[in-house]
Scaffold this motif. Structure first.
Motif, PDB file in Angstrom:
ATOM      1  N   LYS A   1      17.188  -0.573  37.624  1.00  0.00           N
ATOM      2  CA  LYS A   1      18.453  -0.561  38.341  1.00  0.00           C
ATOM      3  C   LYS A   1      19.435   0.449  37.763  1.00  0.00           C
ATOM      4  O   LYS A   1      20.505   0.673  38.328  1.00  0.00           O
ATOM      5  N   GLU A   2      19.090   1.035  36.625  1.00  0.00           N
ATOM      6  CA  GLU A   2      19.955   2.005  35.954  1.00  0.00           C
ATOM      7  C   GLU A   2      19.091   3.138  35.397  1.00  0.00           C
ATOM      8  O   GLU A   2      17.924   2.939  35.065  1.00  0.00           O
ATOM      9  N   PRO A   3      19.655   4.343  35.256  1.00  0.00           N
ATOM     10  CA  PRO A   3      18.936   5.406  34.544  1.00  0.00           C
ATOM     11  C   PRO A   3      18.777   5.040  33.067  1.00  0.00           C
ATOM     12  O   PRO A   3      19.506   4.183  32.556  1.00  0.00           O
TER      13      PRO A   3
ATOM     14  N   TYR B   1      15.927  -4.520  43.574  1.00  0.00           N
ATOM     15  CA  TYR B   1      15.291  -3.668  42.567  1.00  0.00           C
ATOM     16  C   TYR B   1      15.181  -2.216  43.041  1.00  0.00           C
ATOM     17  O   TYR B   1      14.476  -1.414  42.432  1.00  0.00           O
ATOM     18  N   ASP B   2      15.905  -1.908  44.111  1.00  0.00           N
ATOM     19  CA  ASP B   2      15.885  -0.565  44.685  1.00  0.00           C
ATOM     20  C   ASP B   2      17.150   0.170  44.257  1.00  0.00           C
ATOM     21  O   ASP B   2      18.256  -0.175  44.680  1.00  0.00           O
ATOM     22  N   ALA B   3      17.006   1.194  43.412  1.00  0.00           N
ATOM     23  CA  ALA B   3      18.174   1.903  42.872  1.00  0.00           C
ATOM     24  C   ALA B   3      18.991   2.571  43.971  1.00  0.00           C
ATOM     25  O   ALA B   3      20.217   2.675  43.859  1.00  0.00           O
ATOM     26  N   ALA B   4      18.348   3.036  45.048  1.00  0.00           N
ATOM     27  CA  ALA B   4      19.085   3.667  46.145  1.00  0.00           C
ATOM     28  C   ALA B   4      20.030   2.668  46.794  1.00  0.00           C
ATOM     29  O   ALA B   4      21.188   2.984  47.098  1.00  0.00           O
ATOM     30  N   THR B   5      19.569   1.449  47.018  1.00  0.00           N
ATOM     31  CA  THR B   5      20.406   0.408  47.608  1.00  0.00           C
ATOM     32  C   THR B   5      21.517   0.002  46.650  1.00  0.00           C
ATOM     33  O   THR B   5      22.671  -0.177  47.048  1.00  0.00           O
ATOM     34  N   ILE B   6      21.178  -0.136  45.372  1.00  0.00           N
ATOM     35  CA  ILE B   6      22.153  -0.576  44.371  1.00  0.00           C
ATOM     36  C   ILE B   6      23.288   0.439  44.223  1.00  0.00           C
ATOM     37  O   ILE B   6      24.461   0.068  44.150  1.00  0.00           O
TER      38      ILE B   6
ATOM     39  N   GLY C   1      21.694  -0.558  53.585  1.00  0.00           N
ATOM     40  CA  GLY C   1      21.306   0.425  54.584  1.00  0.00           C
ATOM     41  C   GLY C   1      20.558   1.592  53.976  1.00  0.00           C
ATOM     42  O   GLY C   1      19.694   2.188  54.614  1.00  0.00           O
ATOM     43  N   TRP C   2      20.868   1.941  52.727  1.00  0.00           N
ATOM     44  CA  TRP C   2      20.155   2.997  52.016  1.00  0.00           C
ATOM     45  C   TRP C   2      18.982   2.402  51.244  1.00  0.00           C
ATOM     46  O   TRP C   2      19.101   1.326  50.660  1.00  0.00           O
TER      47      TRP C   2
ATOM     48  N   ALA D   1      17.169   9.197  49.118  1.00  0.00           N
ATOM     49  CA  ALA D   1      17.268   7.949  49.881  1.00  0.00           C
ATOM     50  C   ALA D   1      17.106   8.166  51.383  1.00  0.00           C
ATOM     51  O   ALA D   1      17.269   9.271  51.898  1.00  0.00           O
ATOM     52  N   VAL D   2      16.812   7.073  52.091  1.00  0.00           N
ATOM     53  CA  VAL D   2      16.645   7.099  53.548  1.00  0.00           C
ATOM     54  C   VAL D   2      17.401   5.936  54.187  1.00  0.00           C
ATOM     55  O   VAL D   2      17.726   4.941  53.530  1.00  0.00           O
ATOM     56  N   ILE D   3      17.698   6.115  55.474  1.00  0.00           N
ATOM     57  CA  ILE D   3      18.194   5.015  56.315  1.00  0.00           C
ATOM     58  C   ILE D   3      17.121   4.742  57.352  1.00  0.00           C
ATOM     59  O   ILE D   3      16.721   5.649  58.091  1.00  0.00           O
ATOM     60  N   ARG D   4      16.655   3.520  57.413  1.00  0.00           N
ATOM     61  CA  ARG D   4      15.552   3.194  58.307  1.00  0.00           C
ATOM     62  C   ARG D   4      16.037   2.806  59.700  1.00  0.00           C
ATOM     63  O   ARG D   4      17.164   2.365  59.887  1.00  0.00           O
ATOM     64  N   LYS D   5      15.146   2.961  60.666  1.00  0.00           N
ATOM     65  CA  LYS D   5      15.479   2.644  62.053  1.00  0.00           C
ATOM     66  C   LYS D   5      15.907   1.191  62.188  1.00  0.00           C
ATOM     67  O   LYS D   5      16.806   0.872  62.961  1.00  0.00           O
ATOM     68  N   SER D   6      15.307   0.299  61.398  1.00  0.00           N
ATOM     69  CA  SER D   6      15.637  -1.124  61.488  1.00  0.00           C
ATOM     70  C   SER D   6      17.081  -1.399  61.122  1.00  0.00           C
ATOM     71  O   SER D   6      17.671  -2.377  61.556  1.00  0.00           O
TER      72      SER D   6
END
Length: 445
Positions: free
Chosen positions: A89-91, A123-128, A133-134, A230-235
């Motif tokens: 969750k952190e570098p 556990y997704d650093a992009a979301t955190i 959405g990311w 990071a990405v934004i998914r269609k869902s």
């Protein structure tokens, strides 16, 4: 310790490694800002969501996935950004050990991965770091990128990387930032972008591999430090929510109001669309200019507006063009949006706009009018409401105005906007040509 260095630019002096030092300092500055934001939100129990406004690009991929234009921790497309071990969750300072070298069954039981071996949002650093959405892209999304886009080795602002060109012609640059193990490896030569998908063994994860000859998938130890795009998914874009063929987003507003994902007359989310005068049913329509001068009593008598000063549906361009439940937002709808949502400066496919994040984390994008700036040379735009100018109902007969939503940007992508940036403009001339973002009331059960 060196306080300063001065060079004669004419001699072409250069310190090798200096640019990398600057990138490290920029990444550190970004990290400190993110941590300060998180610490400041601890008492309220809020989740870090300061990056709703990060720029992203639609490459025209079959899944509809949108890719960010810079790495997590970076500000520009060529910035390396932060490095993360898989699941962290952190570098870190040293990338030699992993806390997540277990079987997928064990990781799934602990809620670290889902049934498809992908990291969960906790556990997704992009979301955190970037908010709901990311996400860190998974293996399938990386495969889709490689399969559907052309790729070529290139240099952008002095940084090596791969340029992906999507089916629709839009472009995405990924710098080759190398990997961190005991020390940095292959920086500027190869790219190892983290994917959320674990392999079916106990120690490895998948990554997107980039070099001068190819872009493909690879796998290696989960402990290695990798960059994230990071990405934004269609869902998360609510693309299956349609009313009369037009897409909407539920922002979680108290009224339940649903907001369209595009402006009236726009083919894409980032487009301004057609411009309308207040009360005109078609863009560029001049025969309805009389509404610009008609008095309140006249319009009320002719049933153009109701007693509250709201346009009748017969004079509502959104309802006329899209039908069914669609209509122009009232000033109450805009006020609810301002009071319940957060606004961030954003960019979609290279065009400026505002990301509006609702209480439930869903969002809409409001594009700016590219040809409008204020006296301080800041981008501005207005969006029509269907509400007549009602400052003084007793003396309203003289006015030739209607109310609108006013937005001003500072051109700092990702930054949050405040009251003076987003507000109600009570006196916009009804002959002005402005965009319209339709809304639809939620049906009662």
């Amino acid at each position: 310790i060196v306080d300063s260095l001065t060079f004669d630019n004419n001699n072409g002096a250069k310190i090798y490694g200096f640019e990398d030092l600057i990138k490290r300092l920029n990444a550190l500055e970004t990290k400190v800002a993110l941590l300060e934001n998180k610490i400041g939100n601890i008492d309220e129990g809020e989740k870090q969501d300061s990056s709703f406004g990060h720029a992203y690009v639609d490459l025209g991929l079959p899944s509809g996935t949108l890719w960010a234009t810079c790495n997590v921790g970076g500000e520009n497309p060529e910035d390396y950004g932060m490095y993360f071990a898989w699941g962290d969750k952190e570098p870190k300072n040293i990338y030699t050990k992993s806390e997540y070298e277990f079987s997928c069954a064990t990781l799934a039981a602990a809620g670290i991965i889902d049934s498809k071996y992908n990291l969960t949002e906790d556990y997704d650093a992009a979301t955190i770091f970037w908010g709901n959405g990311w996400s860190t892209p998974n293996k399938e999304e990386a495969e889709e990128l490689i399969k559907n886009c052309s790729s070529s080795w290139t240099e952008q602002n002095g940084i090596n990387g791969i340029l992906f060109v999507g089916p629709n012609g839009n472009k995405l640059f990924l710098p080759v930032a190398g990997m961190k193990k005991e020390e940095e490896a292959q920086v500027g030569v190869r790219g190892y972008y983290m994917l959320a998908t674990a392999t079916d063994d106990e120690i490895n994860c998948n990554y997107l591999y980039l070099d001068q000859e190819k872009a493909n998938l690879g796998s290696s130890r989960r402990s290695h430090g990798r960059t994230i795009r990071a990405v934004i998914r269609k869902s998360t874009q609510n693309s299956e929510n349609l009313i009369n063929g037009h897409e909407f987003v539920d922002l979680g507003l108290p009224s339940g109001m649903l907001w369209a994902t595009q402006n009236l007359g726009a083919a894409k989310t980032e487009e301004t669309g057609e411009l309308y005068m207040w009360g005109a049913l078609n863009p560029g329509e001049h025969e309805d200019e009389y509404l610009g001068e008609m008095k309140y009593d006249e319009m009320l008598a002719q049933h153009i507006i109701d007693e509250d000063g709201t346009l009748a549906l017969e004079y509502d361009a959104a309802n006329s063009q899209w039908g069914d439940r669609w209509r122009m937002p009232t000033i109450e709808d805009f006020t609810e949006l301002i009071n319940n949502c957060e606004f961030y400066e954003a960019q979609l496919n290279g065009l400026l706009g505002i990301t509006v994040a609702g209480p439930n984390g869903n969002r809409i994008f409001l594009p700016m009018q590219s040809d409008r700036r204020n006296e301080f040379n800041k981008p501005i735009t207005n969006y029509w409401s269907s509400t007549f100018h009602q400052i003084d109902i007793e003396n309203i007969s003289f006015t030739n105005s209607a109310q609108s939503l006013y937005i001003q940007m500072n051109e700092k992508i990702g930054s949050k906007l405040y009251d003076y940036n987003v507000k109600i403009d009570p006196q916009k001339k009804r002959s002005a040509a402005l965009p319209i973002r339709p809304v639809a009331p939620r049906l009662k059960k």
